[in-house]
Each structure stands twice: as structure tokens, then as C-alpha cells.
Design a protein around this motif. Structure first.
Motif, PDB file in Angstrom:
ATOM      1  N   ASP A  32      35.831 -28.561-134.017  1.00 55.74           N
ATOM      2  CA  ASP A  32      35.693 -28.315-132.578  1.00 55.74           C
ATOM      3  C   ASP A  32      35.416 -29.606-131.825  1.00 55.74           C
ATOM      4  O   ASP A  32      34.750 -30.493-132.354  1.00 55.74           O
ATOM      5  N   ARG A  33      35.939 -29.667-130.620  1.00 56.27           N
ATOM      6  CA  ARG A  33      35.710 -30.873-129.801  1.00 56.27           C
ATOM      7  C   ARG A  33      34.248 -30.925-129.341  1.00 56.27           C
ATOM      8  O   ARG A  33      33.683 -29.906-129.003  1.00 56.27           O
ATOM      9  N   PRO A  34      33.655 -32.138-129.341  1.00 58.77           N
ATOM     10  CA  PRO A  34      32.263 -32.239-128.901  1.00 58.77           C
ATOM     11  C   PRO A  34      32.111 -31.869-127.429  1.00 58.77           C
ATOM     12  O   PRO A  34      33.049 -31.960-126.681  1.00 58.77           O
ATOM     13  N   ALA A  66      48.018 -35.571-134.575  1.00 55.32           N
ATOM     14  CA  ALA A  66      46.597 -35.200-134.652  1.00 55.32           C
ATOM     15  C   ALA A  66      45.990 -35.392-133.265  1.00 55.32           C
ATOM     16  O   ALA A  66      45.912 -36.508-132.766  1.00 55.32           O
ATOM     17  N   VAL A  67      45.622 -34.287-132.630  1.00 54.50           N
ATOM     18  CA  VAL A  67      45.125 -34.348-131.247  1.00 54.50           C
ATOM     19  C   VAL A  67      43.647 -34.736-131.261  1.00 54.50           C
ATOM     20  O   VAL A  67      42.786 -33.953-131.647  1.00 54.50           O
ATOM     21  N   SER A  68      43.400 -35.976-130.829  1.00 56.46           N
ATOM     22  CA  SER A  68      42.071 -36.566-130.952  1.00 56.46           C
ATOM     23  C   SER A  68      41.316 -36.615-129.628  1.00 56.46           C
ATOM     24  O   SER A  68      40.287 -37.276-129.533  1.00 56.46           O
ATOM     25  N   LYS A  69      41.811 -35.910-128.630  1.00 56.96           N
ATOM     26  CA  LYS A  69      41.129 -35.932-127.320  1.00 56.96           C
ATOM     27  C   LYS A  69      39.668 -35.535-127.470  1.00 56.96           C
ATOM     28  O   LYS A  69      39.350 -34.594-128.211  1.00 56.96           O
ATOM     29  N   LEU A  70      38.811 -36.277-126.776  1.00 55.34           N
ATOM     30  CA  LEU A  70      37.364 -36.031-126.758  1.00 55.34           C
ATOM     31  C   LEU A  70      36.671 -36.285-128.100  1.00 55.34           C
ATOM     32  O   LEU A  70      35.460 -36.138-128.208  1.00 55.34           O
ATOM     33  N   GLU A 111      46.548 -37.660-127.195  1.00 59.29           N
ATOM     34  CA  GLU A 111      45.453 -37.741-126.225  1.00 59.29           C
ATOM     35  C   GLU A 111      45.899 -37.106-124.914  1.00 59.29           C
ATOM     36  O   GLU A 111      47.044 -37.245-124.501  1.00 59.29           O
ATOM     37  N   ASN A 112      44.953 -36.435-124.238  1.00 61.54           N
ATOM     38  CA  ASN A 112      45.272 -35.755-122.979  1.00 61.54           C
ATOM     39  C   ASN A 112      45.008 -36.579-121.740  1.00 61.54           C
ATOM     40  O   ASN A 112      45.669 -36.397-120.725  1.00 61.54           O
ATOM     41  N   TYR A 113      43.966 -37.410-121.786  1.00 60.60           N
ATOM     42  CA  TYR A 113      43.478 -38.053-120.570  1.00 60.60           C
ATOM     43  C   TYR A 113      43.856 -39.524-120.595  1.00 60.60           C
ATOM     44  O   TYR A 113      43.593 -40.231-121.574  1.00 60.60           O
ATOM     45  N   VAL A 159      54.381 -30.905-134.014  1.00 59.51           N
ATOM     46  CA  VAL A 159      53.274 -29.995-133.678  1.00 59.51           C
ATOM     47  C   VAL A 159      52.065 -30.831-133.255  1.00 59.51           C
ATOM     48  O   VAL A 159      51.881 -31.953-133.716  1.00 59.51           O
ATOM     49  N   ARG A 160      51.258 -30.260-132.367  1.00 67.86           N
ATOM     50  CA  ARG A 160      50.098 -30.974-131.805  1.00 67.86           C
ATOM     51  C   ARG A 160      48.837 -30.214-132.206  1.00 67.86           C
ATOM     52  O   ARG A 160      48.476 -29.226-131.593  1.00 67.86           O
ATOM     53  N   VAL A 161      48.177 -30.703-133.228  1.00 62.93           N
ATOM     54  CA  VAL A 161      47.057 -29.964-133.811  1.00 62.93           C
ATOM     55  C   VAL A 161      45.776 -30.781-133.705  1.00 62.93           C
ATOM     56  O   VAL A 161      45.720 -31.905-134.192  1.00 62.93           O
ATOM     57  N   GLY A 162      44.760 -30.204-133.066  1.00 64.09           N
ATOM     58  CA  GLY A 162      43.483 -30.890-132.911  1.00 64.09           C
ATOM     59  C   GLY A 162      42.382 -30.283-133.756  1.00 64.09           C
ATOM     60  O   GLY A 162      41.936 -30.856-134.749  1.00 64.09           O
ATOM     61  N   ALA A 205      50.936 -39.151-125.499  1.00 67.03           N
ATOM     62  CA  ALA A 205      50.242 -38.657-124.304  1.00 67.03           C
ATOM     63  C   ALA A 205      50.716 -37.226-124.090  1.00 67.03           C
ATOM     64  O   ALA A 205      51.906 -36.980-123.860  1.00 67.03           O
ATOM     65  N   ILE A 206      49.790 -36.260-124.199  1.00 70.04           N
ATOM     66  CA  ILE A 206      50.225 -34.852-124.233  1.00 70.04           C
ATOM     67  C   ILE A 206      49.737 -34.053-123.035  1.00 70.04           C
ATOM     68  O   ILE A 206      50.091 -32.889-122.894  1.00 70.04           O
ATOM     69  N   GLY A 207      48.911 -34.656-122.173  1.00 64.47           N
ATOM     70  CA  GLY A 207      48.341 -33.899-121.059  1.00 64.47           C
ATOM     71  C   GLY A 207      49.020 -34.196-119.737  1.00 64.47           C
ATOM     72  O   GLY A 207      49.747 -35.184-119.615  1.00 64.47           O
TER      73      GLY A 207
HETATM   74  C1  LIG Z   1      44.259 -29.864-126.860  1.00 68.59           C
HETATM   75  C2  LIG Z   1      45.720 -29.727-126.945  1.00 68.59           C
HETATM   76  C3  LIG Z   1      46.352 -29.468-128.162  1.00 68.59           C
HETATM   77  C4  LIG Z   1      45.604 -29.226-129.445  1.00 68.59           C
HETATM   78  O1  LIG Z   1      44.887 -28.028-129.418  1.00 68.59           O
HETATM   79  P1  LIG Z   1      44.016 -27.590-130.707  1.00 68.59           P
HETATM   80  O2  LIG Z   1      43.595 -26.226-130.344  1.00 68.59           O
HETATM   81  O3  LIG Z   1      42.863 -28.542-130.779  1.00 68.59           O
HETATM   82  O4  LIG Z   1      44.883 -27.661-131.891  1.00 68.59           O
HETATM   83  C5  LIG Z   1      47.733 -29.446-128.187  1.00 68.59           C
HETATM   84  N1  LIG Z   1      48.464 -29.644-127.065  1.00 68.59           N
HETATM   85  C6  LIG Z   1      47.888 -29.892-125.874  1.00 68.59           C
HETATM   86  C7  LIG Z   1      48.758 -30.116-124.691  1.00 68.59           C
HETATM   87  C8  LIG Z   1      46.510 -29.925-125.774  1.00 68.59           C
HETATM   88  O5  LIG Z   1      45.955 -30.147-124.578  1.00 68.59           O
END
Ligand SMILES: *Cc1c(COP(=O)(O)O)cnc(C)c1O
Length: 192
Positions: free
Chosen positions: A190-192, A5-9, A28-30, A181-184, A51-53
Motif C-alpha cells: 500500500d502507498r504510504p 512498477a508504479v512507484s508513485k508516493l 509515476e503520476n505526479y 501493465v501498470r502495477v503498484g 509518466a502515467i498520470g
Molecule cells: C496508481 C496507478 C496505477 C497503479 O495502481 P495499483 O493499484 O497501485 O496497481 C496504474 N495506473 C495509473 C494511471 C495509476 O494512477
């Protein structure tokens, strides 16, 4: 298959809601945001932070300290910065591949990934477990070929992990063999 669950921002309370619902894998990206959120949630002992970014060497310490896995490894310098801090507990990593060669994207090309793998696999303190990609934001169906190419590259390298698929294209990614899978946005909105 693991759902990150991509929780960035997203604010902490959104993560806490997902934790209360039983979820444990967060992306998280940052690096500093990851550091701060992990520090705020240490009471949940079995959280897994991904850490995905893209990462800079001077921030690798934050990732090395708390991450369960790093998904965006594309340079030897980053591997060394991370691995040097994880010798006792090697960090699982995915090599990021820019499959279609978009200039705006991070990651190595399909032709460079073998060389990167042979270098970073020698780095103590990390373990290459798979490949990762961010495909172009085209029709999800147009991501099928890049996902397939990633799967073939992983097979060639003897790697079983495939980190691919976001809100936009996770169904296709799963059909093409994603192991993670990386789903936000389709989880948190939508991210704030
Ligand atoms: C933000 C991000 C995601 C998730 O994207 P969503 O459109 O929110 O599902 C997945 N992977 C990376 C590397 C991201 O930066």
C-alpha cells in the motif's frame, strides 16, 4: 509484455530495491515527483520512467525531460507542450480513453479518440504508440469488456500498444492483450 512498477508516493529506497533486483520500468503520476526521483537516480543510466498520470501544460517540461513514455495523453495542448521539447527524440505516447464514460475519470471517449489521434499524430516531437485506460474499480471480470473495447479501438487506429491493467485487474488485462501493465500496490504494498 512490459511490467511498469508504479512507484508513485513510494520513497526512493523502495525504487532502489527494485532496481537492485533488476527492474527498470517505473511509473509515476505526479510531474514534480517524477522530476525529483529521476534526478536522484541518474546514476542508473538505463531506467525507463513512465509518466502515467494526468498532466498540466506548465508541468510538461518535467515529463518531456526524463520520460521514456507518457501514458495519459488526452488533449492536443499537452501533446504540443510535450512535443515541442522532444523534437530530437520523439516521446512515445498512449492516448488515454475513458472507455465506460465515468464522469470522474480523465481521458477521451471511444468516439472522440479517432479525432484526437488524427490531431496529435501531426504534432512533431511525439509518437502515438497505443491506447491506455483506467477501468472502473469493479470486479476484475467486469473490466474485460472495457479492455476488449480498448483493444478494438487500437486495432481500428492501427496502434499496437495497449497500456491497461493495474493491481486490481492486470490478469484480465493480459488476457485481453495488454502490452504494458501498470502495477503498484502488488509490488510495493500500500502507498504510504
Ligand atoms: C496508481 C496507478 C496505477 C497503479 O495502481 P495499483 O493499484 O497501485 O496497481 C496504474 N495506473 C495509473 C494511471 C495509476 O494512477
Amino acid at each position: 509484455m512490459t511490467l511498469v512498477a508504479v512507484s508513485k508516493l513510494q520513497p526512493l529506497d523502495r525504487i532502489q530495491q527494485a532496481v537492485a533486483a533488476g527492474h527498470r520500468d517505473f511509473g509515476e503520476n505526479y510531474a514534480q515527483e517524477l522530476r525529483d526521483k529521476a534526478a536522484a537516480l541518474t546514476s542508473v543510466s538505463d531506467l525507463r520512467w513512465h509518466a502515467i498520470g494526468p498532466l498540466q501544460t506548465n508541468k510538461a517540461k518535467y515529463v518531456a525531460k526524463v520520460a521514456h513514455a507518457f501514458h495519459a495523453l488526452d488533449r492536443l495542448e499537452i501533446a504540443e507542450a510535450l512535443g515541442g521539447r522532444r523534437t530530437a527524440n520523439p516521446l512515445p505516447c498512449y492516448l488515454e480513453v475513458n472507455v465506460v464514460g465515468e464522469a470522474s475519470k480523465t481521458g477521451v471517449s471511444l468516439t472522440e479518440v479517432d479525432a484526437l489521434f488524427s490531431r496529435v499524430r501531426e504534432v512533431p516531437g511525439l509518437r502515438v504508440v497505443g491506447l491506455m485506460t483506467m477501468p472502473p474499480l469493479e470486479e476484475p471480470e467486469a473490466c474485460r469488456a472495457p479492455f476488449r473495447a480498448l483493444r478494438e479501438a487500437a486495432a481500428r487506429l492501427g496502434l499496437t500498444g495497449l497500456s491497461m491493467g493495474t493491481t486490481h485487474d492486470f490478469e484480465v488485462a493480459i488476457e485481453e492483450g495488454a502490452t504494458i501493465v501498470r502495477v503498484g500496490r502488488s509490488i510495493f504494498g500500500d502507498r504510504p
